[in-house]
Scaffold this motif. Structure first.
Motif, PDB file in Angstrom:
ATOM      1  N   ARG A  78      -0.663 -16.740 -52.879  1.00 19.54           N
ATOM      2  CA  ARG A  78      -0.977 -18.166 -52.789  1.00 19.54           C
ATOM      3  C   ARG A  78      -0.908 -18.879 -54.135  1.00 19.54           C
ATOM      4  NH1 ARG A  78      -5.882 -18.460 -48.281  1.00 19.54           N
ATOM      5  NH2 ARG A  78      -4.738 -17.330 -46.627  1.00 19.54           N
ATOM      6  N   SER A  79       0.063 -18.496 -54.941  1.00 19.51           N
ATOM      7  CA  SER A  79       0.285 -19.187 -56.218  1.00 19.51           C
ATOM      8  C   SER A  79       1.714 -18.937 -56.681  1.00 19.51           C
ATOM      9  CB  SER A  79      -0.712 -18.722 -57.284  1.00 19.51           C
ATOM     10  OG  SER A  79      -0.567 -17.339 -57.548  1.00 19.51           O
ATOM     11  N   ARG A  80       2.170 -19.790 -57.589  1.00 18.17           N
ATOM     12  CA  ARG A  80       3.541 -19.700 -58.086  1.00 18.17           C
ATOM     13  C   ARG A  80       3.639 -18.683 -59.210  1.00 18.17           C
ATOM     14  NH1 ARG A  80       7.561 -21.389 -55.233  1.00 18.17           N
ATOM     15  NH2 ARG A  80       8.753 -21.938 -57.107  1.00 18.17           N
TER      16      ARG A  80
ATOM     17  N   GLU B  26       8.278   1.955 -60.004  1.00 16.16           N
ATOM     18  CA  GLU B  26       6.936   1.466 -60.310  1.00 16.16           C
ATOM     19  C   GLU B  26       6.456   0.401 -59.323  1.00 16.16           C
ATOM     20  OE1 GLU B  26       8.844   3.211 -63.831  1.00 16.16           O
ATOM     21  OE2 GLU B  26       9.451   1.724 -62.344  1.00 16.16           O
ATOM     22  N   PHE B  27       7.386  -0.190 -58.582  1.00 17.27           N
ATOM     23  CA  PHE B  27       7.021  -1.234 -57.625  1.00 17.27           C
ATOM     24  C   PHE B  27       6.526  -0.595 -56.324  1.00 17.27           C
ATOM     25  CE2 PHE B  27       9.081  -5.443 -58.987  1.00 17.27           C
ATOM     26  CZ  PHE B  27       8.952  -5.138 -60.333  1.00 17.27           C
ATOM     27  N   THR B  28       5.384   0.087 -56.416  1.00 21.39           N
ATOM     28  CA  THR B  28       4.818   0.757 -55.255  1.00 21.39           C
ATOM     29  C   THR B  28       4.011  -0.233 -54.418  1.00 21.39           C
ATOM     30  OG1 THR B  28       2.783   1.331 -56.420  1.00 21.39           O
ATOM     31  CG2 THR B  28       4.630   2.893 -56.583  1.00 21.39           C
ATOM     32  N   HIS B  29       3.687   0.170 -53.208  1.00 19.32           N
ATOM     33  CA  HIS B  29       2.841  -0.649 -52.338  1.00 19.32           C
ATOM     34  C   HIS B  29       1.507  -0.929 -53.007  1.00 19.32           C
ATOM     35  CE1 HIS B  29      -0.054  -1.298 -48.994  1.00 19.32           C
ATOM     36  NE2 HIS B  29       0.933  -2.033 -48.507  1.00 19.32           N
ATOM     37  N   ARG B  30       0.948   0.081 -53.646  1.00 20.98           N
ATOM     38  CA  ARG B  30      -0.354  -0.068 -54.304  1.00 20.98           C
ATOM     39  C   ARG B  30      -0.267  -1.047 -55.472  1.00 20.98           C
ATOM     40  NH1 ARG B  30      -4.917   3.100 -54.146  1.00 20.98           N
ATOM     41  NH2 ARG B  30      -6.344   2.904 -55.911  1.00 20.98           N
ATOM     42  N   ALA B  31       0.781  -0.913 -56.291  1.00 19.92           N
ATOM     43  CA  ALA B  31       0.927  -1.778 -57.461  1.00 19.92           C
ATOM     44  C   ALA B  31       1.142  -3.232 -57.050  1.00 19.92           C
ATOM     45  CB  ALA B  31       2.077  -1.296 -58.337  1.00 19.92           C
ATOM     46  N   LEU B  32       2.027  -3.468 -56.088  1.00 18.16           N
ATOM     47  CA  LEU B  32       2.298  -4.834 -55.660  1.00 18.16           C
ATOM     48  C   LEU B  32       1.081  -5.450 -54.967  1.00 18.16           C
ATOM     49  CD1 LEU B  32       5.950  -4.427 -54.357  1.00 18.16           C
ATOM     50  CD2 LEU B  32       5.190  -5.400 -56.533  1.00 18.16           C
ATOM     51  N   SER B  33       0.320  -4.625 -54.266  1.00 16.33           N
ATOM     52  CA  SER B  33      -0.916  -5.115 -53.651  1.00 16.33           C
ATOM     53  C   SER B  33      -1.915  -5.534 -54.725  1.00 16.33           C
ATOM     54  CB  SER B  33      -1.526  -4.042 -52.752  1.00 16.33           C
ATOM     55  OG  SER B  33      -0.657  -3.728 -51.675  1.00 16.33           O
ATOM     56  N   ALA B  34      -1.966  -4.772 -55.824  1.00 20.19           N
ATOM     57  CA  ALA B  34      -2.865  -5.117 -56.932  1.00 20.19           C
ATOM     58  C   ALA B  34      -2.447  -6.431 -57.581  1.00 20.19           C
ATOM     59  CB  ALA B  34      -2.879  -3.995 -57.962  1.00 20.19           C
ATOM     60  N   VAL B  35      -1.153  -6.683 -57.657  1.00 18.05           N
ATOM     61  CA  VAL B  35      -0.664  -7.959 -58.199  1.00 18.05           C
ATOM     62  C   VAL B  35      -1.141  -9.109 -57.326  1.00 18.05           C
ATOM     63  CG1 VAL B  35       1.393  -9.355 -58.641  1.00 18.05           C
ATOM     64  CG2 VAL B  35       1.354  -6.957 -59.334  1.00 18.05           C
ATOM     65  N   VAL B  36      -1.000  -8.960 -56.019  1.00 14.20           N
ATOM     66  CA  VAL B  36      -1.428 -10.012 -55.098  1.00 14.20           C
ATOM     67  C   VAL B  36      -2.933 -10.254 -55.209  1.00 14.20           C
ATOM     68  CG1 VAL B  36      -1.737 -10.579 -52.658  1.00 14.20           C
ATOM     69  CG2 VAL B  36       0.461  -9.715 -53.478  1.00 14.20           C
ATOM     70  N   GLU B  37      -3.692  -9.184 -55.268  1.00 14.70           N
ATOM     71  CA  GLU B  37      -5.153  -9.329 -55.381  1.00 14.70           C
ATOM     72  C   GLU B  37      -5.522 -10.089 -56.644  1.00 14.70           C
ATOM     73  OE1 GLU B  37      -9.130  -6.604 -54.684  1.00 14.70           O
ATOM     74  OE2 GLU B  37      -7.263  -5.617 -55.288  1.00 14.70           O
ATOM     75  N   ALA B  38      -4.838  -9.775 -57.759  1.00 19.44           N
ATOM     76  CA  ALA B  38      -5.105 -10.480 -59.011  1.00 19.44           C
ATOM     77  C   ALA B  38      -4.710 -11.950 -58.906  1.00 19.44           C
ATOM     78  CB  ALA B  38      -4.344  -9.803 -60.155  1.00 19.44           C
ATOM     79  N   MET B  39      -3.598 -12.235 -58.235  1.00 17.64           N
ATOM     80  CA  MET B  39      -3.175 -13.616 -58.048  1.00 17.64           C
ATOM     81  C   MET B  39      -4.222 -14.405 -57.274  1.00 17.64           C
ATOM     82  SD  MET B  39       0.878 -12.995 -57.186  1.00 17.64           S
ATOM     83  CE  MET B  39       1.317 -14.734 -56.999  1.00 17.64           C
ATOM     84  N   LEU B  40      -4.790 -13.786 -56.248  1.00 17.12           N
ATOM     85  CA  LEU B  40      -5.823 -14.455 -55.454  1.00 17.12           C
ATOM     86  C   LEU B  40      -7.094 -14.698 -56.270  1.00 17.12           C
ATOM     87  CD1 LEU B  40      -5.383 -12.520 -52.086  1.00 17.12           C
ATOM     88  CD2 LEU B  40      -4.767 -14.906 -52.557  1.00 17.12           C
ATOM     89  N   ASP B  41      -7.269 -13.901 -57.335  1.00 22.15           N
ATOM     90  CA  ASP B  41      -8.407 -14.082 -58.234  1.00 22.15           C
ATOM     91  C   ASP B  41      -8.087 -15.041 -59.378  1.00 22.15           C
ATOM     92  OD1 ASP B  41     -10.065 -12.411 -56.800  1.00 22.15           O
ATOM     93  OD2 ASP B  41      -9.565 -10.619 -57.981  1.00 22.15           O
ATOM     94  N   GLY B  42      -6.877 -15.622 -59.365  1.00 22.71           N
ATOM     95  CA  GLY B  42      -6.526 -16.624 -60.361  1.00 22.71           C
ATOM     96  C   GLY B  42      -5.793 -16.127 -61.581  1.00 22.71           C
TER      97      GLY B  42
END
Length: 261
Positions: free
Chosen positions: A172-174, A122-138
């Motif tokens: 950019r977040s913990r 489940e840890f695909t490039h697309r999924a992990l990229s979506a996690v990062v995008e959400a992190m950048l959105d707070g």
């Protein structure tokens, strides 16, 4: 060993490998139980529910009650109920553990919180990229556990901890880690057993996540030379375990408990 009144067992690599009992594990667990030591089974396993883990251990000859299993998923659900009540949660995890996620509102499309479980397909490039995008959105991210590897019959597999630094840097977040090596899980088990950390011994095959982390939480640590143990890791470690055993079968002798017939 005076003062030890309870044992925390890691499961994979200590009691079983690929759910087959390691030599002497069942007898050692039974012996310490009969001696009156309290116990819990603290595992970063996120691919099976507490009930399934209990059933698999029992099938391997290690008698364990479901209530004694403390998984990273169980700890994470308790954390979410305390700190993010009513949040919509996206759970990125390998394995079906919905039974242990009771009470959570699951929503992968519009999450208020993201929970990262065990690593897998489940840890695909697309999924992990979506996690990062959400992190950048707070959007806050919580990791069920921070283990680096786990052991299988045909070698090691990298786990969630191998991904977390990169996600934190890109997002950019913990990321809050709940299971091992965080102190959260160790202290939760101490409370569950009604003991102080210094009254507990943690036995595991992961020097950093199991043993040194437990020692930092105030417990006694015992490292076994089974599962993911590697001598080079021990030699290069900045800290040393309180005890090193060939296997869990040596634990009764360490605690001065004799095997009953």
């Amino acid at each position: 060993m005076s003062g030890i009144q309870g044992v925390l067992y890691d499961i994979d690599g200590v009691l079983v490998t690929s759910w087959r009992a390691l030599p002497g594990a069942a007898e050692a667990v039974r012996c310490l139980r009969e001696a009156g030591l309290r116990r819990a089974f603290l595992t970063n396993t996120t691919s099976a529910t507490c009930a399934e883990i209990s059933e698999r251990l029992c099938a391997a000859g290690i008698s364990v009650d479901r209530s004694e299993i403390v998984t990273a998923a169980r700890l994470t659900v308790e954390y979410l109920h305390r700190h993010h009540p009513d949040a919509r949660v996206w759970v990125l995890n390998h394995g079906d553990i919905d039974e242990d996620l009771g009470g959570l509102t699951l929503d992968a499309e519009h999450p208020d919180v993201i929970v990262i479980g065990g690593a897998g397909a489940e840890f695909t490039h697309r999924a992990l990229s979506a996690v990062v995008e959400a992190m950048l959105d707070g959007v806050p991210v919580i990791a069920m556990q921070g283990g680096m590897t786990w052991a299988t019959d045909d070698g090691l597999r990298i786990d969630t901890g191998a991904y977390l630094p990169g996600l934190e840097a890109a997002g950019r977040s913990r990321i809050t880690v709940i299971g091992k090596p965080s102190a959260t899980g160790f202290h939760a088990c101490a409370e569950l057993l009604g003991l102080r950390p210094e009254q507990l011994l943690m036995i595991g095959d992961d020097l950093h996540s199991d043993v040194l982390a437990a020692q930092q939480a105030g417990m006694t640590g015992a490292l076994v030379r089974t599962g993911k143990f590697r001598q080079a890791v021990l030699d290069d470690a900045p800290g040393k375990p309180n005890h090193v055993l060939d296997s869990v079968a040596d634990l009764p002798a360490l605690l001065h408990v004799e095997f009953s017939k």
